[in-house]
Design a protein around this motif. Structure first.
Motif, PDB file in Angstrom:
ATOM      1  N   GLY A 360       0.814  -1.209   0.000  1.00 18.82           N
ATOM      2  CA  GLY A 360       0.000   0.000   0.000  1.00 18.82           C
ATOM      3  C   GLY A 360       0.845   1.255   0.000  1.00 18.82           C
ATOM      4  N   PHE A 361       1.930   1.238   0.768  1.00 17.27           N
ATOM      5  CA  PHE A 361       2.831   2.392   0.794  1.00 17.27           C
ATOM      6  C   PHE A 361       3.507   2.575  -0.567  1.00 17.27           C
ATOM      7  CE2 PHE A 361       7.052   4.218   1.353  1.00 17.27           C
ATOM      8  CZ  PHE A 361       6.741   5.410   1.991  1.00 17.27           C
ATOM      9  N   LEU A 362       4.035   1.494  -1.124  1.00 14.88           N
ATOM     10  CA  LEU A 362       4.752   1.588  -2.396  1.00 14.88           C
ATOM     11  C   LEU A 362       3.830   2.006  -3.535  1.00 14.88           C
ATOM     12  CD1 LEU A 362       6.988  -1.602  -2.067  1.00 14.88           C
ATOM     13  CD2 LEU A 362       7.683   0.778  -1.741  1.00 14.88           C
ATOM     14  N   ASP A 363       2.605   1.532  -3.529  1.00 15.36           N
ATOM     15  CA  ASP A 363       1.661   1.881  -4.585  1.00 15.36           C
ATOM     16  C   ASP A 363       1.307   3.366  -4.573  1.00 15.36           C
ATOM     17  OD1 ASP A 363       1.594  -0.732  -5.463  1.00 15.36           O
ATOM     18  OD2 ASP A 363      -0.256  -1.249  -4.392  1.00 15.36           O
ATOM     19  N   ALA A 364       1.443   4.011  -3.412  1.00 15.14           N
ATOM     20  CA  ALA A 364       1.078   5.427  -3.299  1.00 15.14           C
ATOM     21  C   ALA A 364       2.179   6.361  -3.788  1.00 15.14           C
ATOM     22  CB  ALA A 364       0.723   5.766  -1.849  1.00 15.14           C
ATOM     23  N   LEU A 365       3.384   5.862  -3.980  1.00 17.21           N
ATOM     24  CA  LEU A 365       4.508   6.706  -4.387  1.00 17.21           C
ATOM     25  C   LEU A 365       4.409   7.065  -5.870  1.00 17.21           C
ATOM     26  CD1 LEU A 365       7.469   4.911  -2.559  1.00 17.21           C
ATOM     27  CD2 LEU A 365       6.566   7.183  -2.020  1.00 17.21           C
ATOM     28  N   ARG A 366       4.420   8.362  -6.155  1.00 16.73           N
ATOM     29  CA  ARG A 366       4.378   8.866  -7.527  1.00 16.73           C
ATOM     30  C   ARG A 366       5.312  10.068  -7.633  1.00 16.73           C
ATOM     31  NH1 ARG A 366       2.104   4.798  -8.220  1.00 16.73           N
ATOM     32  NH2 ARG A 366       0.105   4.342  -9.246  1.00 16.73           N
ATOM     33  N   SER A 367       5.999  10.183  -8.747  1.00 21.42           N
ATOM     34  CA  SER A 367       6.814  11.370  -8.983  1.00 21.42           C
ATOM     35  C   SER A 367       5.941  12.611  -8.986  1.00 21.42           C
ATOM     36  CB  SER A 367       7.547  11.258 -10.324  1.00 21.42           C
ATOM     37  OG  SER A 367       8.602  10.337 -10.266  1.00 21.42           O
ATOM     38  N   LEU A 368       6.514  13.737  -8.564  1.00 16.28           N
ATOM     39  CA  LEU A 368       5.760  14.977  -8.562  1.00 16.28           C
ATOM     40  C   LEU A 368       5.323  15.347  -9.976  1.00 16.28           C
ATOM     41  CD1 LEU A 368       4.715  17.222  -6.752  1.00 16.28           C
ATOM     42  CD2 LEU A 368       6.882  18.419  -7.061  1.00 16.28           C
ATOM     43  N   ASN A 369       6.225  15.183 -10.938  1.00 19.37           N
ATOM     44  CA  ASN A 369       5.939  15.399 -12.364  1.00 19.37           C
ATOM     45  C   ASN A 369       5.225  16.730 -12.602  1.00 19.37           C
ATOM     46  OD1 ASN A 369       5.998  14.850 -15.088  1.00 19.37           O
ATOM     47  ND2 ASN A 369       4.139  13.603 -15.071  1.00 19.37           N
ATOM     48  N   SER A 370       5.858  17.795 -12.117  1.00 19.50           N
ATOM     49  CA  SER A 370       5.335  19.139 -12.322  1.00 19.50           C
ATOM     50  C   SER A 370       6.160  19.844 -13.386  1.00 19.50           C
ATOM     51  CB  SER A 370       5.409  19.920 -11.005  1.00 19.50           C
ATOM     52  OG  SER A 370       6.767  20.098 -10.614  1.00 19.50           O
ATOM     53  N   ARG A 371       5.771  21.067 -13.704  1.00 21.08           N
ATOM     54  CA  ARG A 371       6.541  21.826 -14.697  1.00 21.08           C
ATOM     55  C   ARG A 371       7.968  22.047 -14.214  1.00 21.08           C
ATOM     56  NH1 ARG A 371       3.876  27.229 -16.896  1.00 21.08           N
ATOM     57  NH2 ARG A 371       2.428  25.604 -17.647  1.00 21.08           N
ATOM     58  N   ALA A 372       8.117  22.315 -12.920  1.00 27.21           N
ATOM     59  CA  ALA A 372       9.458  22.558 -12.376  1.00 27.21           C
ATOM     60  C   ALA A 372      10.233  21.269 -12.165  1.00 27.21           C
ATOM     61  CB  ALA A 372       9.348  23.327 -11.059  1.00 27.21           C
ATOM     62  N   TYR A 373       9.502  20.171 -11.900  1.00 24.33           N
ATOM     63  CA  TYR A 373      10.162  18.901 -11.601  1.00 24.33           C
ATOM     64  C   TYR A 373       9.529  17.792 -12.441  1.00 24.33           C
ATOM     65  CZ  TYR A 373      11.562  21.776  -7.656  1.00 24.33           C
ATOM     66  OH  TYR A 373      12.050  22.803  -6.876  1.00 24.33           O
ATOM     67  N   PRO A 374       9.810  17.808 -13.751  1.00 25.93           N
ATOM     68  CA  PRO A 374       9.179  16.817 -14.637  1.00 25.93           C
ATOM     69  C   PRO A 374       9.762  15.423 -14.444  1.00 25.93           C
ATOM     70  CG  PRO A 374      10.772  18.144 -15.857  1.00 25.93           C
ATOM     71  CD  PRO A 374      10.674  18.747 -14.479  1.00 25.93           C
ATOM     72  N   ALA A 375       8.943  14.414 -14.704  1.00 29.91           N
ATOM     73  CA  ALA A 375       9.399  13.017 -14.673  1.00 29.91           C
ATOM     74  C   ALA A 375       9.746  12.618 -16.103  1.00 29.91           C
ATOM     75  CB  ALA A 375       8.312  12.121 -14.103  1.00 29.91           C
ATOM     76  N   ARG A 376      11.034  12.608 -16.412  1.00 28.62           N
ATOM     77  CA  ARG A 376      11.480  12.294 -17.772  1.00 28.62           C
ATOM     78  C   ARG A 376      11.754  10.786 -17.867  1.00 28.62           C
ATOM     79  NH1 ARG A 376      14.141  17.383 -16.765  1.00 28.62           N
ATOM     80  NH2 ARG A 376      13.302  18.993 -18.168  1.00 28.62           N
ATOM     81  N   VAL A 377      10.684  10.044 -18.067  1.00 31.30           N
ATOM     82  CA  VAL A 377      10.770   8.586 -18.117  1.00 31.30           C
ATOM     83  C   VAL A 377      11.286   8.161 -19.490  1.00 31.30           C
ATOM     84  CG1 VAL A 377       9.524   6.430 -17.771  1.00 31.30           C
ATOM     85  CG2 VAL A 377       8.795   8.497 -16.564  1.00 31.30           C
ATOM     86  N   PRO A 378      12.364   7.381 -19.541  1.00 27.00           N
ATOM     87  CA  PRO A 378      12.879   6.950 -20.844  1.00 27.00           C
ATOM     88  C   PRO A 378      11.851   6.120 -21.614  1.00 27.00           C
ATOM     89  CG  PRO A 378      14.484   6.532 -19.103  1.00 27.00           C
ATOM     90  CD  PRO A 378      13.201   6.906 -18.434  1.00 27.00           C
ATOM     91  N   ALA A 379      11.568   6.532 -22.842  1.00 26.81           N
ATOM     92  CA  ALA A 379      10.664   5.779 -23.721  1.00 26.81           C
ATOM     93  C   ALA A 379      10.908   6.265 -25.146  1.00 26.81           C
ATOM     94  CB  ALA A 379       9.207   5.991 -23.321  1.00 26.81           C
TER      95      ALA A 379
END
Length: 586
Positions: A360-379
Motif C-alpha cells: 500500500g505504501f509503495l503503490d502510493a509513491l508517484r513522482s511529482l511530475n510538475s513543470r518545475a520537476y518533470p518526470a522524464r521517463v525513458p521511452a
C-alpha cells in the motif's frame, strides 16, 4: 547516561547558517575515521548546530543494551556527522583513516556526474584508503534536493560508519509543499553487541547465515522508553515539539540487513520526498523504508492536549525462511507543554510480515511530475535487460553442511577484484574483468517456484557494457531457488524510475501494458518484492563503472552484485576525466 533530548530549531536558522550566495559554493568537510572517543550526545536536527549547542561529554566506548564495546566512528559520532549542502554546491570531504583496517566512504544517491572516481565503493571505483592514509572526495550536487546518506562501503563497516546528507534547494527556491516550521533527522540502523566483522566472518566460515542484530536503533540509541535494559530506557532519543507547529522529519535507513516500518503514534505523516526526489504528497500512518532509502515526511503537532507519543522502527519481512531482528526500536515524541513523566501513547505496529501495508505504501509513491520537476521517463528503450535476483549454494568442504550460501544476479556470483574496476576500465588493464555479464537469465525456469535442482552459481567478475546515453529497461526478478526474499537493490551513479512492480513471474507480454510511464517514482534504491519483480528505467548518461547490488549487506557479501560499464560519449562533457592525484592505490 542521561536521556538524549532537545528542541529542534526552526528551519530559518538552518538556512541562515548557510551562505547567502546566488550560486553554488564549495563546502569543505573533514571526516576522521577512528576508534577514538565518541560523542555521548550527538546532534541530529536537520541543520548545522555546532554554533548553537556545545560539544557534549565524551566517552571512549559505546554502551547499548547494557553492553559496552568500541566501534569505528567518524569524528567520534554514531551516527556520523550530517553533511549539509545546497543544490549546485561543490563538496570536498577529506577522509583520514586512523583505524587499522581499510576504509572507503560512499555518498549514497549522489549522482556523481563525471566524478565516478569519488563514488566510493571499494575495488569498484577506487582502492581503499589504507590505515594512516587519506583521500579527498570531490563532487557537485546536481539536480538533487532532499535527503540522502553516506556510509562506509567496505566489508560491514557501514554498521557504525554512516550519516545523513541534507541537500537544501537553491537559494530562493521554495519547497513544492508547505514549508515546515522545524525539522529533524532520524537515522535508523542496527546494533550488534558483538563486533560486526566477527559476525560475518563466522558466517562465512560456517557457510551459513550470520547472526541477526541485537537491536534496531534510532539516532544511535538502542534503548528507549520500552527497552528491556533498565539503563537503556533512559537513553532513548526524544524529539520535543511545540503544539501547532509543522515538522519535517528526514528519515534514513542505514541498517545493514533490515527493511523497516516507521510510525509516530497519534500522528499522520505526509510523504513529500524519497531518495532526494520530490513526490506527490500523500498521507499515511506507516512508512516503509529499506536499507539505503531515505524519506522526508511532514507532520503536524496537532494533539490538543499534548503528551508523549511512541516513535517506532520495526522490521518488515514477508520471507518465512529468513531470520530477522524482531526487536522494535523506540523513541519518544514529546510536546513541550508535557512533563517527561506523562503517560506514553503507543500505536499498533503493523505485523512483521504485512505485505499489504508494504504494498500500500509503495503503490502510493508517484513522482511529482510538475513543470518545475518533470518526470522524464525513458521511452522507448534501447536496451531491455532482465536479471534474476536470489540465493544459491556452492560446494564448501570446510563448511558445516558441505556447502555455503551464496547470492547472485543471473546465476553469477560476483568475484571481487583486487584492482579497482574503474582504474582497469580507464587504463585498459586486461585480466581484471570481462564485459560479458548476461543480459538475460542463462536458463529460463519458474523463477518464483521451487527452482531448478542445481542450486550452484557461476563465479566471475563480469560487467555489462552500455553505450553513452543508452536508455535502459531492467527487470529484476526474485527467485525461489533457496526461498523467496525481498532485495533492496541500489544502482550507483544514476537515478531510475520504477515503472512496474508485481508478484510472481514477470510476463514479457502481460506486464508491460500495466507500466506507469507518466509519473512513476524516481529512486536510487528499490526493493524487489519477495516472490516478485520490479521494472526500472534509466538513462546511462554518466560515464564510468557503476555498481548494482543488493543493499542487504549479507547478500552483497555473498555476491549479489555486478557493475555496468558506461562508455564515454563525445567530447569532455561526456567523458570520464583522469583520476585525481591522491586516489589511493591497491
Amino acid at each position: 547516561m542521561e536521556a538524549c533530548s532537545w528542541h529542534v530549531r526552526v528551519l530559518v536558522v538552518a538556512l541562515c547558517l548557510l551562505p547567502l550566495a546566488s550560486e553554488g559554493r564549495t563546502r569543505h568537510y573533514k571526516f576522521n575515521v577512528s576508534m577514538a572517543s565518541a560523542c555521548k550526545l550527538s546532534i541530529y536536527t536537520g541543520m548545522e548546530m555546532k554554533k548553537i549547542l556545545p560539544v557534549q561529554v565524551m566517552e571512549k566506548n559505546y554502551t547499548r543494551l547494557c553492553s559496552t564495546k568500541s566501534i569505528v566512528t567518524v569524528n567520534g559520532k554514531f551516527p556520523g556527522p550530517t553533511l549539509y549542502a545546497r543544490e549546485g554546491d561543490n563538496v570536498l570531504v577529506k577522509v583520514v583513516n586512523h583505524v587499522d583496517r581499510n576504509v572507503t566512504i560512499h555518498w549514497h544517491g549522489v549522482r556523481q556526474l563525471l566524478t565516478a572516481w569519488h563514488d566510493g565503493p571499494a575495488y569498484i571505483t577506487q582502492c581503499p584508503i589504507r590505515p594512516g592514509g587519506s583521500f579527498v572526495y570531490n563532487f557537485t550536487i546536481t539536480g538533487q534536493r532532499g535527503t540522502l546518506l553516506w556510509h562506509a562501503h567496505i566489508l560491514w563497516l557501514r554498521a557504525t560508519v554512516h550519516g545523513a546528507i541534507v541537500i537544501l534547494p537553491e537559494l530562493g527556491v521554495p519547497y513544492p509543499f508547505p514549508a515546515p516550521d522545524e525539522e529533524s533527522i532520524l537515522v535508523l540502523a542496527e546494533w550488534w553487541k558483538s563486533d560486526t566483522e566477527a559476525v560475518i566472518n563466522e558466517a562465512l566460515k560456517s557457510g551459513q547465515g550470520p547472526n541477526v542484530s541485537d537491536s534496531h536503533t534510532i539516532n544511535g540509541y538502542a534503548g528507549g522508553p520500552v527497552s528491556a535494559c533498565s539503563s537503556s530506557r533512559k537513553d532513548g532519543f526524544t524529539l520535543v515539539v511545540e503544539q501547532g507547529k509543522t515538522y519535517l522529519l528526514r528519515l534514513v535507513n542505514a541498517a545493514l540487513n533490515e527493511n523497516l516500518f516507521f510510525k509516530v503514534a497519534g500522528h499522520r505523516l505526509t510523504v513529500v520526498e524519497v531518495d532526494a526526489t520530490y513526490v506527490k504528497p500523500f498521507a499515511t500512518d506507516t512508512i516503509l523504508i529499506t536499507p539505503g532509502q531515505t524519506t522526508n515526511v511532514l507532520f503536524s503537532a496537532d494533539q490538543g492536549r499534548g503528551g508523549r507519543y511512541l516513535v517506532t522502527a520495526s522490521p518488515f519481512s514477508d520471507s518465512p525462511l529468513v531470520a530477522v531482528d524482531n526487536r522494535t526500536a523506540t523513541a519518544t515524541l514529546q510536546y513541550s507543554n508535557s512533563a517527561s513523566t506523562a503517560s506514553l501513547t503507543a500505536a499498533a505496529l503493523p505485523p512483521q510480515n504485512s505485505t499489504t501495508t508494504a504494498s500500500g505504501f509503495l503503490d502510493a509513491l508517484r513522482s511529482l511530475n510538475s513543470r518545475a520537476y518533470p518526470a522524464r521517463v525513458p521511452a522507448p528503450v534501447d536496451r531491455s535487460l532482465m536479471f534474476t535476483v536470489g540465493l544459491g549454494t556452492n560446494l564448501c568442504a570446510s563448511c558445516v553442511n558441505g556447502s555455503r550460501l551464496v547470492a547472485g544476479l543471473n546465476n553469477v556470483t560476483f568475484t571481487m577484484p583486487t584492482t579497482a574496476l574503474l582504474q582497469a576500465h580507464y587504463f585498459n588493464v586486461s585480466g581484471v574483468f570481462t564485459d560479458d555479464f548476461p543480459g538475460h537469465p542463462p536458463v529460463a525456469f519458474n523463477y518464483t517456484g521451487s527452482g531448478p535442482n542445481n542450486t550452484q552459481t557461476m563465479n566471475g567478475t563480469r560487467l555489462y557494457r552500455l553505450p553513452y546515453n543508452a536508455s535502459v529497461q531492467l527487470v529484476l526478478q526474485d527467485t525461489g531457488i533457496i526461498g523467496t526474499e525481498s532485495h533492496p537493490v541500489h544502482l550507483h551513479g544514476h537515478n531510475f524510475f520504477v515503472v512496474g512492480r508485481g508478484t510472481g513471474n514477470y510476463d514479457t507480454t502481460a506486464s508491460p501494458p500495466k507500466f506507469n510511464l507518466v509519473d512513476p517514482v524516481e529512486r536510487n534504491t528499490m526493493a524487489v518484492p519477495a516472490g516478485g519483480w520490479i521494472a526500472i528505467r534509466f538513462i546511462a548518461n554518466n560515464p564510468g563503472v557503476w555498481f548494482l547490488h543488493c543493499h542487504f549487506e549479507v547478500h552483497t557479501t555473498w555476491g549479489l552484485k555486478m557493475a555496468f560499464v558506461v562508455d564515454d560519449g563525445d567530447g569532455p562533457n561526456e567523458s570520464l576525466p583522469p583520476p585525481p592525484k591522491d586516489l589511493p592505490s591497491c
